[in-house]
Design a protein around this motif. Structure first.
Motif, PDB file in Angstrom:
ATOM      1  N   ALA A 259       0.825  -1.206   0.000  1.00 40.42           N
ATOM      2  CA  ALA A 259       0.000   0.000   0.000  1.00 40.42           C
ATOM      3  C   ALA A 259       0.861   1.258   0.000  1.00 40.42           C
ATOM      4  N   TYR A 260       1.941   1.231   0.783  1.00 37.69           N
ATOM      5  CA  TYR A 260       2.794   2.414   0.887  1.00 37.69           C
ATOM      6  C   TYR A 260       3.944   2.385  -0.120  1.00 37.69           C
ATOM      7  N   ALA A 261       4.671   1.278  -0.188  1.00 39.62           N
ATOM      8  CA  ALA A 261       5.813   1.202  -1.111  1.00 39.62           C
ATOM      9  C   ALA A 261       5.352   1.288  -2.559  1.00 39.62           C
ATOM     10  N   GLY A 262       4.189   0.708  -2.863  1.00 41.34           N
ATOM     11  CA  GLY A 262       3.675   0.774  -4.224  1.00 41.34           C
ATOM     12  C   GLY A 262       3.363   2.199  -4.638  1.00 41.34           C
ATOM     13  N   GLN A 263       2.692   2.946  -3.747  1.00 39.86           N
ATOM     14  CA  GLN A 263       2.364   4.326  -4.088  1.00 39.86           C
ATOM     15  C   GLN A 263       3.610   5.208  -4.162  1.00 39.86           C
ATOM     16  N   VAL A 264       4.564   4.963  -3.264  1.00 42.23           N
ATOM     17  CA  VAL A 264       5.820   5.712  -3.335  1.00 42.23           C
ATOM     18  C   VAL A 264       6.529   5.436  -4.663  1.00 42.23           C
ATOM     19  N   VAL A 363       3.302   9.000   3.980  1.00 43.12           N
ATOM     20  CA  VAL A 363       2.539  10.064   4.659  1.00 43.12           C
ATOM     21  C   VAL A 363       3.229  11.408   4.481  1.00 43.12           C
ATOM     22  N   THR A 364       4.555  11.395   4.427  1.00 41.01           N
ATOM     23  CA  THR A 364       5.286  12.647   4.196  1.00 41.01           C
ATOM     24  C   THR A 364       4.962  13.195   2.818  1.00 41.01           C
ATOM     25  N   ASP A 365       5.004  12.329   1.809  1.00 45.31           N
ATOM     26  CA  ASP A 365       4.663  12.762   0.450  1.00 45.31           C
ATOM     27  C   ASP A 365       3.225  13.285   0.387  1.00 45.31           C
ATOM     28  N   ARG A 366       2.299  12.587   1.048  1.00 40.60           N
ATOM     29  CA  ARG A 366       0.898  12.994   1.010  1.00 40.60           C
ATOM     30  C   ARG A 366       0.706  14.373   1.647  1.00 40.60           C
ATOM     31  N   VAL A 367       1.268  14.528   2.843  1.00 40.69           N
ATOM     32  CA  VAL A 367       1.089  15.789   3.562  1.00 40.69           C
ATOM     33  C   VAL A 367       1.723  16.945   2.794  1.00 40.69           C
ATOM     34  N   ARG A 368       2.941  16.740   2.319  1.00 42.62           N
ATOM     35  CA  ARG A 368       3.634  17.834   1.627  1.00 42.62           C
ATOM     36  C   ARG A 368       3.025  18.100   0.254  1.00 42.62           C
ATOM     37  N   GLY A 369       2.303  17.112  -0.274  1.00 38.94           N
ATOM     38  CA  GLY A 369       1.606  17.319  -1.542  1.00 38.94           C
ATOM     39  C   GLY A 369       0.218  17.905  -1.369  1.00 38.94           C
ATOM     40  N   GLY A 370      -0.173  18.175  -0.115  1.00 35.97           N
ATOM     41  CA  GLY A 370      -1.461  18.784   0.141  1.00 35.97           C
ATOM     42  C   GLY A 370      -2.620  17.815   0.164  1.00 35.97           C
ATOM     43  N   HIS A 371      -2.334  16.523   0.340  1.00 31.08           N
ATOM     44  CA  HIS A 371      -3.382  15.506   0.342  1.00 31.08           C
ATOM     45  C   HIS A 371      -3.676  15.031   1.757  1.00 31.08           C
ATOM     46  N   GLU A 372      -4.876  14.536   1.940  1.00 31.94           N
ATOM     47  CA  GLU A 372      -5.305  14.045   3.247  1.00 31.94           C
ATOM     48  C   GLU A 372      -4.767  12.636   3.493  1.00 31.94           C
ATOM     49  N   VAL A 373      -4.448  12.347   4.733  1.00 35.55           N
ATOM     50  CA  VAL A 373      -4.090  10.996   5.165  1.00 35.55           C
ATOM     51  C   VAL A 373      -5.246  10.474   6.011  1.00 35.55           C
ATOM     52  N   GLN A 374      -5.854   9.374   5.580  1.00 32.15           N
ATOM     53  CA  GLN A 374      -6.963   8.813   6.363  1.00 32.15           C
ATOM     54  C   GLN A 374      -6.388   7.986   7.500  1.00 32.15           C
ATOM     55  N   ASP A 375      -6.481   8.526   8.693  1.00 29.37           N
ATOM     56  CA  ASP A 375      -5.871   7.881   9.850  1.00 29.37           C
ATOM     57  C   ASP A 375      -6.455   8.538  11.106  1.00 29.37           C
ATOM     58  N   PRO A 376      -6.660   7.767  12.174  1.00 30.22           N
ATOM     59  CA  PRO A 376      -7.167   8.396  13.401  1.00 30.22           C
ATOM     60  C   PRO A 376      -6.202   9.424  13.986  1.00 30.22           C
ATOM     61  N   LYS A 377      -4.931   9.377  13.578  1.00 32.61           N
ATOM     62  CA  LYS A 377      -3.944  10.353  14.035  1.00 32.61           C
ATOM     63  C   LYS A 377      -3.527  11.281  12.904  1.00 32.61           C
ATOM     64  N   ALA A 378      -4.467  11.596  12.016  1.00 30.98           N
ATOM     65  CA  ALA A 378      -4.146  12.385  10.828  1.00 30.98           C
ATOM     66  C   ALA A 378      -3.533  13.740  11.175  1.00 30.98           C
ATOM     67  N   THR A 383       1.472  17.156  11.304  1.00 35.53           N
ATOM     68  CA  THR A 383       2.460  17.978  12.013  1.00 35.53           C
ATOM     69  C   THR A 383       3.853  17.365  11.918  1.00 35.53           C
ATOM     70  N   ALA A 384       3.935  16.047  12.150  1.00 36.83           N
ATOM     71  CA  ALA A 384       5.237  15.377  12.121  1.00 36.83           C
ATOM     72  C   ALA A 384       5.833  15.368  10.715  1.00 36.83           C
ATOM     73  N   ALA A 385       4.993  15.131   9.711  1.00 40.46           N
ATOM     74  CA  ALA A 385       5.490  15.023   8.340  1.00 40.46           C
ATOM     75  C   ALA A 385       6.034  16.345   7.810  1.00 40.46           C
TER      76      ALA A 385
END
Length: 423
Positions: A259-264, A363-378, A383-385
């Motif tokens: 899910a993550y390595a494929g999208q990266v 998640v770093t790529d998503r956040v810096r690209g302006g996209h939402e991360v679906q996660d209870p700690k989004a 902030t961390a990313a």
């Protein structure tokens, strides 16, 4: 008290009626026959409205590599929104209700004590009403979520919400049962409704698409009634643990990595990820590590991973990686971190480290690209990313999955992020 026959009919209440429950748990209950099913939605009430408008019926599209097989599942009597706590309490107090199944996802077991948002808290209210109604027949609570010892997790979550009288009543009247579930169920494509209509005549606004493979293994310790799930190929066992670990570490673990390595790496579907040479190599490494922690013979593990690869490569299933990527902060602590610990640390588990690193990179790529991360700690992930220094950023992200600062995994993940395949 004599044990009723499994063939005795009753009502099953299901919490969390999404696509997976409808392709797996409720389909098996339909095949078993004879039982009434009342379901409750998860986060949204939309599914309740859609299914009730169709009389509870929906189309199940089994998508093989070459063709579809379409059937109508007709087992649901009514669907309520999760917010209708009174309906659930009323149903659990009814002696005709004998089984409660749950697909509330991993995060649903730590949802707090508010019945408006917590399934365990709602169940606790229902059990209190059952006790007060004087119902003597046991009721079974069956978890169908991807958690090791999911029955134990469910039992602890419910017990934490009970009043003292119901807590004392609980052992003699409630069976809390673990199960292992397995059936890949992607989101339905735009043509799914037309496929159902063309082959069955049902105008279906919420069809389900799934794969041919299905597996359900359940602890064999019901004291009360249950559906004859054996008719659907369900296996009952006295040792659920090894089945849970096999699936969690091999299927779910590989899914998380892809899910993550494929999208990266620039791909969007499972079949594309397993066909990507470098991502596939990471999956094989993860499988080798996870296999070493499983007390099963090599020939069984060979057969299982071969079947997994065949399932992953099904081009007609087209399972989207973004769907599987949800809730990484909940999944990684139960899928990757235990294997790293059992192997003796990050240097002995590079495949599992890659899964964690792929998550931090994604998640770093998503956040810096302006996209939402679906996660209870989004919010915390965002902030961390945003932290520029790589070590500080990874430290902050791994803290969200309870990895302490200075843990060897931090440095391993920082290094692995640089090695991940990119487009």
């Amino acid at each position: 008290m004599s044990t009723p026959s499994p063939s005795d009919v009753g009502r099953l209440v299901h919490l969390g009626i999404g696509n997976f429950a409808r392709s797996h748990t409720l389909h098996s209950t339909d095949v078993a026959g004879g039982w009434s099913v009342v379901a409750f939605t998860g986060r949204s009430a939309t599914m309740a409205d859609a299914l009730n408008a169709q009389g509870g019926r929906y189309g199940l599209i089994v998508r093989g590599p070459e063709q579809d097989e379409v059937s109508i599942v007709d087992v649901i009597d009514e669907v309520f929104p999760a917010s209708d706590v009174d309906a659930l309490v009323r149903l659990l107090a009814d002696p005709f209700t004998a089984v409660v199944t749950l697909t509330i996802t991993e995060k649903g077991y730590a949802a707090g004590s508010d019945p408006a948002t917590s399934a365990p808290a709602r169940i606790a209210l229902g059990l209190k009403a059952r006790r007060e109604a004087g119902v003597t027949e046991p009721i079974a609570l069956v978890s169908c979520d991807n958690l090791t010892g999911n029955g134990e997790v469910l039992g602890q979550a419910v017990l934490a919400e009970l009043d003292e009288e119901t807590k004392a009543w609980f052992p003699d009247h409630v069976d809390v049962i673990s199960s292992m579930v397995d059936r890949i169920t992607p989101s339905a494509d735009d043509n799914a409704s037309e496929t159902v209509r063309a082959q069955t005549g049902l105008a279906d606004s919420v069809p389900v698409v799934t794969e041919p493979f299905t597996e359900w293994v359940i602890e064999d310790r019901f004291r009360g009634r249950r559906p004859e799930w054996e008719k659907a190929g369900v296996q009952f066992t006295d040792d659920i643990g090894v089945h849970e670990l096999r699936k969690l570490r091999l299927l779910n673990g590989a899914h998380t990595l892809m899910a993550y390595a494929g999208q990266v790496a620039g791909v969007t579907r499972v079949d594309e990820a397993i066909g990507h040479r470098e991502v596939r190599a990471l999956v094989e490494q993860l499988w080798a590590e996870a296999r070493s922690t499983l007390p099963l013979p090599d020939h069984e593990l060979d057969a299982y991973t071969s079947a997994l690869e065949e399932r992953f490569r099904n081009p007609r299933l087209a399972d989207n990686l973004i769907r599987i990527a949800a809730d990484g902060s909940v999944k990684l602590p139960v899928r990757a971190l235990p294997v790293i610990a059992e192997r003796g640390g990050p240097d002995k588990a590079p495949g599992e480290v890659a899964a964690v690193a792929a998550w931090t990179a994604w998640v770093t790529d998503r956040v810096r690209g302006g996209h939402e991360v679906q996660d209870p700690k989004a919010a915390e992930i965002a902030t961390a990313a945003a932290i520029e220094d790589a070590t500080e950023r990874v430290t902050a992200l791994l803290a969200l999955i309870d990895v302490p600062a200075g843990d060897p995994l931090v440095a391993a993940v920082v290094a692995e992020e640089k090695r991940l395949p990119r487009p």
